[in-house]
Design a protein around this motif. Sequence first.
Motif, PDB file in Angstrom:
ATOM      1  N   VAL A 124      37.014  23.084  21.760  1.00 19.92           N
ATOM      2  CA  VAL A 124      37.821  23.131  20.541  1.00 19.92           C
ATOM      3  C   VAL A 124      37.415  22.011  19.588  1.00 19.92           C
ATOM      4  O   VAL A 124      37.207  22.233  18.396  1.00 19.92           O
ATOM      5  CB  VAL A 124      39.324  23.056  20.882  1.00 19.92           C
ATOM      6  N   VAL A 125      37.281  20.807  20.101  1.00 23.50           N
ATOM      7  CA  VAL A 125      36.890  19.670  19.262  1.00 23.50           C
ATOM      8  C   VAL A 125      35.486  19.886  18.684  1.00 23.50           C
ATOM      9  O   VAL A 125      35.232  19.593  17.513  1.00 23.50           O
ATOM     10  CB  VAL A 125      36.987  18.351  20.058  1.00 23.50           C
ATOM     11  N   ALA A 126      34.582  20.421  19.494  1.00 22.07           N
ATOM     12  CA  ALA A 126      33.222  20.697  19.011  1.00 22.07           C
ATOM     13  C   ALA A 126      33.237  21.742  17.904  1.00 22.07           C
ATOM     14  O   ALA A 126      32.509  21.613  16.909  1.00 22.07           O
ATOM     15  CB  ALA A 126      32.338  21.140  20.166  1.00 22.07           C
ATOM     16  N   SER A 127      34.076  22.777  18.034  1.00 21.31           N
ATOM     17  CA  SER A 127      34.128  23.796  16.986  1.00 21.31           C
ATOM     18  C   SER A 127      34.685  23.213  15.689  1.00 21.31           C
ATOM     19  O   SER A 127      34.238  23.563  14.606  1.00 21.31           O
ATOM     20  CB  SER A 127      34.948  25.007  17.444  1.00 21.31           C
ATOM     21  N   TRP A 128      35.664  22.295  15.806  1.00 19.03           N
ATOM     22  CA  TRP A 128      36.168  21.636  14.599  1.00 19.03           C
ATOM     23  C   TRP A 128      35.078  20.783  13.965  1.00 19.03           C
ATOM     24  O   TRP A 128      34.953  20.736  12.744  1.00 19.03           O
ATOM     25  CB  TRP A 128      37.364  20.768  14.921  1.00 19.03           C
ATOM     26  N   GLY A 129      34.290  20.115  14.792  1.00 21.07           N
ATOM     27  CA  GLY A 129      33.181  19.314  14.272  1.00 21.07           C
ATOM     28  C   GLY A 129      32.157  20.161  13.544  1.00 21.07           C
ATOM     29  O   GLY A 129      31.650  19.772  12.491  1.00 21.07           O
ATOM     30  N   GLU A 149      38.710  30.243  19.705  1.00 20.04           N
ATOM     31  CA  GLU A 149      37.959  29.449  18.729  1.00 20.04           C
ATOM     32  C   GLU A 149      36.448  29.495  18.951  1.00 20.04           C
ATOM     33  O   GLU A 149      35.686  29.295  18.019  1.00 20.04           O
ATOM     34  CB  GLU A 149      38.412  27.987  18.779  1.00 20.04           C
ATOM     35  N   PHE A 150      36.010  29.722  20.175  1.00 19.60           N
ATOM     36  CA  PHE A 150      34.580  29.648  20.443  1.00 19.60           C
ATOM     37  C   PHE A 150      33.813  30.864  19.925  1.00 19.60           C
ATOM     38  O   PHE A 150      32.582  30.864  19.937  1.00 19.60           O
ATOM     39  CB  PHE A 150      34.311  29.434  21.943  1.00 19.60           C
ATOM     40  N   LEU A 151      34.511  31.894  19.457  1.00 18.73           N
ATOM     41  CA  LEU A 151      33.813  33.038  18.853  1.00 18.73           C
ATOM     42  C   LEU A 151      33.321  32.632  17.479  1.00 18.73           C
ATOM     43  O   LEU A 151      34.103  32.135  16.665  1.00 18.73           O
ATOM     44  CB  LEU A 151      34.754  34.233  18.744  1.00 18.73           C
ATOM     45  N   PRO A 152      32.059  32.798  17.170  1.00 18.31           N
ATOM     46  CA  PRO A 152      31.495  32.248  15.967  1.00 18.31           C
ATOM     47  C   PRO A 152      32.161  32.618  14.657  1.00 18.31           C
ATOM     48  O   PRO A 152      33.004  32.792  14.612  1.00 18.31           O
ATOM     49  CB  PRO A 152      30.076  32.735  15.955  1.00 18.31           C
ATOM     50  N   VAL A 153      32.220  33.345  13.912  1.00 19.60           N
ATOM     51  CA  VAL A 153      32.821  33.525  12.605  1.00 19.60           C
ATOM     52  C   VAL A 153      34.316  33.859  12.661  1.00 19.60           C
ATOM     53  O   VAL A 153      35.087  33.343  11.880  1.00 19.60           O
ATOM     54  CB  VAL A 153      32.051  34.622  11.864  1.00 19.60           C
ATOM     55  N   ILE A 154      34.739  34.677  13.609  1.00 21.49           N
ATOM     56  CA  ILE A 154      36.128  35.130  13.599  1.00 21.49           C
ATOM     57  C   ILE A 154      37.073  34.213  14.360  1.00 21.49           C
ATOM     58  O   ILE A 154      38.280  34.409  14.324  1.00 21.49           O
ATOM     59  CB  ILE A 154      36.245  36.565  14.141  1.00 21.49           C
ATOM     60  N   GLY A 155      36.568  33.219  15.056  1.00 21.29           N
ATOM     61  CA  GLY A 155      37.411  32.326  15.848  1.00 21.29           C
ATOM     62  C   GLY A 155      38.530  31.671  15.069  1.00 21.29           C
ATOM     63  O   GLY A 155      39.695  31.744  15.458  1.00 21.29           O
ATOM     64  N   PRO A 156      38.238  31.033  13.938  1.00 21.86           N
ATOM     65  CA  PRO A 156      39.305  30.361  13.187  1.00 21.86           C
ATOM     66  C   PRO A 156      40.115  31.293  12.290  1.00 21.86           C
ATOM     67  O   PRO A 156      41.000  30.859  11.580  1.00 21.86           O
ATOM     68  CB  PRO A 156      38.560  29.340  12.331  1.00 21.86           C
TER      69      PRO A 156
END
Length: 130
Positions: A15-20, A81-88
């Motif tokens: 999760v933190v990596a995806s926010w980064g 969240e780890f799904l690339p475009v649709i996660g967020p």
Amino acid sequence: MRDWLVWIGTAAAVVVASWGVLVLLARRLPPGLARDLAAFLPDCATAVRRLRKDPRVPRRAKVAVVLAGLWVASPIDLIPEFLPVIGPLDDVVVVALALRYAARQVPREVLLAAWPGETRLIERLLGPPR
């Protein structure tokens, strides 16, 4: 017990990596839709913090905005969240709904002052002034 801690630590790191990655994308992408989308969640987090502290915002609007902020910060999501475009995407929808709700109760100038990003994005989200 140790296995659970490893899994929880791994999930938190993802999760933190995806926010980064979102923050990096927001700074490195050329101006356009992709950059706006990447910068949306960090801008929302800043707006939530500013609206929560503003005395002109009624309690109902503060509750809605804080719940949206907690939704964004929560590792439990409808779309991982780890799904690339649709996660967020679910985070964006929840924050957009909370900001629209707050916009009905808060003067437009207060929302625009709390928004750190492009004003055209928040104005498009809120719709035309009444």
